[in-house]
Design a protein around this motif. Sequence first.
Motif, short mmCIF file in Angstrom:
data_model
loop_
_atom_site.label_atom_id
_atom_site.label_comp_id
_atom_site.label_asym_id
_atom_site.label_seq_id
_atom_site.Cartn_x
_atom_site.Cartn_y
_atom_site.Cartn_z
N ASN A 110 133.32 22.16 48.51
CA ASN A 110 133.52 20.99 49.07
C ASN A 110 133.74 20.81 50.69
N PHE A 111 134.07 19.61 51.16
CA PHE A 111 134.28 19.37 52.56
C PHE A 111 136.02 19.57 52.66
N ARG A 112 136.83 19.36 51.80
CA ARG A 112 138.04 19.40 51.97
C ARG A 112 138.75 20.08 51.03
N HIS A 196 127.16 18.55 48.11
CA HIS A 196 126.88 17.39 48.76
C HIS A 196 126.36 17.65 50.18
N SER A 197 125.31 17.06 50.52
CA SER A 197 124.85 17.13 51.82
C SER A 197 124.70 18.75 52.49
N ARG A 198 125.32 18.96 53.53
CA ARG A 198 125.04 20.48 53.91
C ARG A 198 125.69 21.58 52.88
N LEU A 199 126.53 20.89 51.96
CA LEU A 199 127.01 21.98 50.90
C LEU A 199 126.17 21.76 49.71
N GLY A 200 125.31 20.69 49.64
CA GLY A 200 123.99 20.61 48.75
C GLY A 200 122.92 21.32 49.04
N LYS A 201 122.67 21.65 50.26
CA LYS A 201 121.81 22.81 50.81
C LYS A 201 122.19 24.21 50.30
N THR A 202 123.64 24.16 50.51
CA THR A 202 124.36 25.54 50.07
C THR A 202 124.16 25.57 48.63
N GLY A 234 113.38 10.85 58.96
CA GLY A 234 114.67 11.31 59.23
C GLY A 234 115.07 12.54 59.84
N GLU A 235 116.04 13.23 59.52
CA GLU A 235 116.20 14.52 60.17
C GLU A 235 114.88 15.68 60.07
N GLN A 236 114.73 16.40 61.25
CA GLN A 236 113.59 17.32 61.30
C GLN A 236 114.18 18.43 61.64
N ALA A 238 113.25 19.94 64.31
CA ALA A 238 113.70 20.22 65.73
C ALA A 238 115.12 19.87 65.96
N PHE A 239 115.46 19.04 65.15
CA PHE A 239 117.24 18.48 65.24
C PHE A 239 117.97 19.50 64.56
N ILE A 240 117.89 19.77 63.43
CA ILE A 240 118.82 20.57 62.54
C ILE A 240 118.68 22.00 63.37
N SER A 241 117.53 22.61 63.66
CA SER A 241 117.76 24.05 63.81
C SER A 241 118.33 24.17 65.27
N ARG A 243 121.14 21.62 66.58
CA ARG A 243 122.29 20.91 66.46
C ARG A 243 123.41 22.03 65.52
N PHE A 244 122.30 22.56 64.25
CA PHE A 244 123.20 23.10 63.47
C PHE A 244 122.66 24.63 63.31
N ASP A 245 122.34 25.19 64.63
CA ASP A 245 121.43 26.55 64.45
C ASP A 245 122.22 27.63 63.64
N TYR A 246 123.77 27.76 63.75
CA TYR A 246 124.32 28.73 63.06
C TYR A 246 124.54 28.36 61.43
N TRP A 247 123.88 27.39 61.01
CA TRP A 247 123.68 27.31 59.50
C TRP A 247 122.52 28.43 59.04
N PHE A 248 121.84 28.83 60.02
CA PHE A 248 120.37 29.34 59.60
C PHE A 248 120.24 30.84 60.37
N THR A 287 118.41 7.49 54.80
CA THR A 287 117.03 7.55 55.16
C THR A 287 117.09 9.12 56.12
N TRP A 288 118.10 9.48 56.67
CA TRP A 288 118.20 10.78 57.33
C TRP A 288 117.93 11.86 56.51
N ALA A 289 118.44 11.94 55.18
CA ALA A 289 118.05 12.98 54.16
C ALA A 289 116.67 12.80 53.72
N VAL A 340 124.79 4.53 50.38
CA VAL A 340 124.49 5.46 51.78
C VAL A 340 124.82 7.04 51.25
N HIS A 341 124.94 7.86 52.30
CA HIS A 341 125.03 9.14 52.17
C HIS A 341 126.60 9.49 51.78
N TYR A 342 126.63 9.90 50.56
CA TYR A 342 128.06 10.02 50.17
C TYR A 342 128.04 10.97 48.76
C1 GCU Z 1 124.26 15.93 59.41
C2 GCU Z 1 123.12 16.99 59.23
C3 GCU Z 1 122.76 16.89 57.58
C4 GCU Z 1 123.66 17.32 56.86
C5 GCU Z 1 124.77 16.21 56.91
C6 GCU Z 1 126.07 16.45 56.12
O1 GCU Z 1 124.05 14.62 59.30
O2 GCU Z 1 122.29 16.60 60.09
O3 GCU Z 1 121.69 17.85 57.68
O4 GCU Z 1 123.48 17.22 55.48
O5 GCU Z 1 125.27 16.28 58.36
O6 GCU Z 1 126.47 17.65 55.85
O7 GCU Z 1 126.89 15.46 55.85
#
Ligand code: GCU
Length: 357
Positions: A110-112, A196-202, A234-236, A238-241, A243-248, A287-289, A340-342
Motif C-alpha cells: 500500500n501507499f500508506r 494498485h498503480s505503481r504497486l500494481g506493477k509491483t 497515455g504513459e510511455q 519515454a516518460f516513465i523511464s 521520471r521514475f528511472d529508479y523503479w527500474f 487513460t494514463w494507464a 478514475v485511477h483509484y
Molecule cells: C504515475 C506514474 C504511473 C503510476 C502512477 C501511480 O502516474 O506515471 O506509472 O502507476 O503514478 O503509482 O499512481
Amino acid sequence: MYIEKQLKKRRLPDLFTFEDGRKVTAENADERRAEFREILQREIYGEMPVLPDFVRGEVIKEPADRDCAGKAKISRIQLTFSVKGEEFSFPFWLVMPRLVRMPRFVVAINFRDNMPDEYIPCEELIDRGIGFAAFCYKDVTSDDNDMTNGLAGVLAKVGYNDTGKLAMWAYSASRVLDWVLENCDIDRQNIAVAGHSRLGKTALVCGAFDERFTCAYSNDSGCSGAAITRDKQGEQVAFISVRFDYWFCKKYHDYSDRHHDMPFDQHFLLAAIAPRNLYVASALEDTWADPESEYLCCVAAGEYWKLYGKTGFVYNGERMANVTEVFHEGCIAYHMRSGVHYWSREDWNKFLDYFLK
Ligand code: GCU
C-alpha cells in the motif's frame, strides 16, 4: 475478430520462441518462464536479490477486542530479515478474521501505513473471510532516486547496484509471506499479492518471481505493469523511464525512444505468472494507464496458459470490455469499472468474487 486485429497491430515479441530460437512446448513451458524472469530482470526491473538468510518478526502491537467490530484480530509486526549478512527491518499490519480457521490470504502493498485505509477496506475483506497483511511501501525504501535508505541502502552495500525499487517492494512482499507461512494458519492454496498503480506493477513482479503466490492482482497498473507497451496510449517508456528511472534497472532507459526494439513486452510479465491465477483491473477514465492496452495484454498472455492445459483469458473478441461486465471464467480475470485511477471498493469486491470462487 476485432480484438485479434488490434493485438496484431502491436507486433509483440513471441512468447513461444526462446531467445536461442527454440520453440516453446508444453514440456519446456517452465524453462521459458524462467527465461521470462531473466529477461525481465535484465531489461526492465533489475536483479531480484537472493533469498534472505533468515526472517523473523516481533509483535509490536497486540490485537484489541474491538478490532473490526470484534470480527478480526489486528496486530502489527516488525519484520526483520537479512540479505547476504546485512539486516533490514520494516513493519506490517496483520489482519486475521476471528472465526475462519484457515483463511485465504492476501498480501497488499500500500501507499500508506493506515489500517484501515481508503485503499484497503479492512472490514469488507474480513467479512468475506479473508486474512491479510498490508505494508506501506515507503517503509521499505523511499519512492525517489535516493538509493541509500532502507532496503535500497542494504542492497547497495551487498553489491546490488542495479535493482529497481519496484523489485525491492516486490521482494519485501515475499518476506512478509515468509513470516506469515511460518506463523499463521492460512490456506496455502489461495494466497494473493495485490497492489494498485505503481504497486500494481509491483504485485505483478512479485507474483512472477514468487510461486507461493497462487494469484497476482494488479489494479490500474498501466505502463510497465499490465499494459502492452508497444503503441500504448497515455504513459510511455519515454516518460516513465525518465521520471521514475529508479523503479527500474538502467537498461530500461535505453528503450525510451525505441520501445519497438524491446525484446519483450508486458505479456512476458503476465505469462511468467502462468499457470497460476492473475487478476487485472482497469478504470474507464484511467487513460494514463490505458485500459485497452491492459485488456489486450491479458489476451496476448492468455495463450501461455494453454501450454499447461488451462484456460487463460476468456474475453469478448468483438470489442473491448465495458463497465458492466466482469471476465472471471479463466485463469486470467479482468474487469473495467467506471471512474478514475483509484483502488476502489468495487475493485476489491470484484477481485474477491474471483478469489473466493
Ligand atoms: C504515475 C506514474 C504511473 C503510476 C502512477 C501511480 O502516474 O506515471 O506509472 O502507476 O503514478 O503509482 O499512481
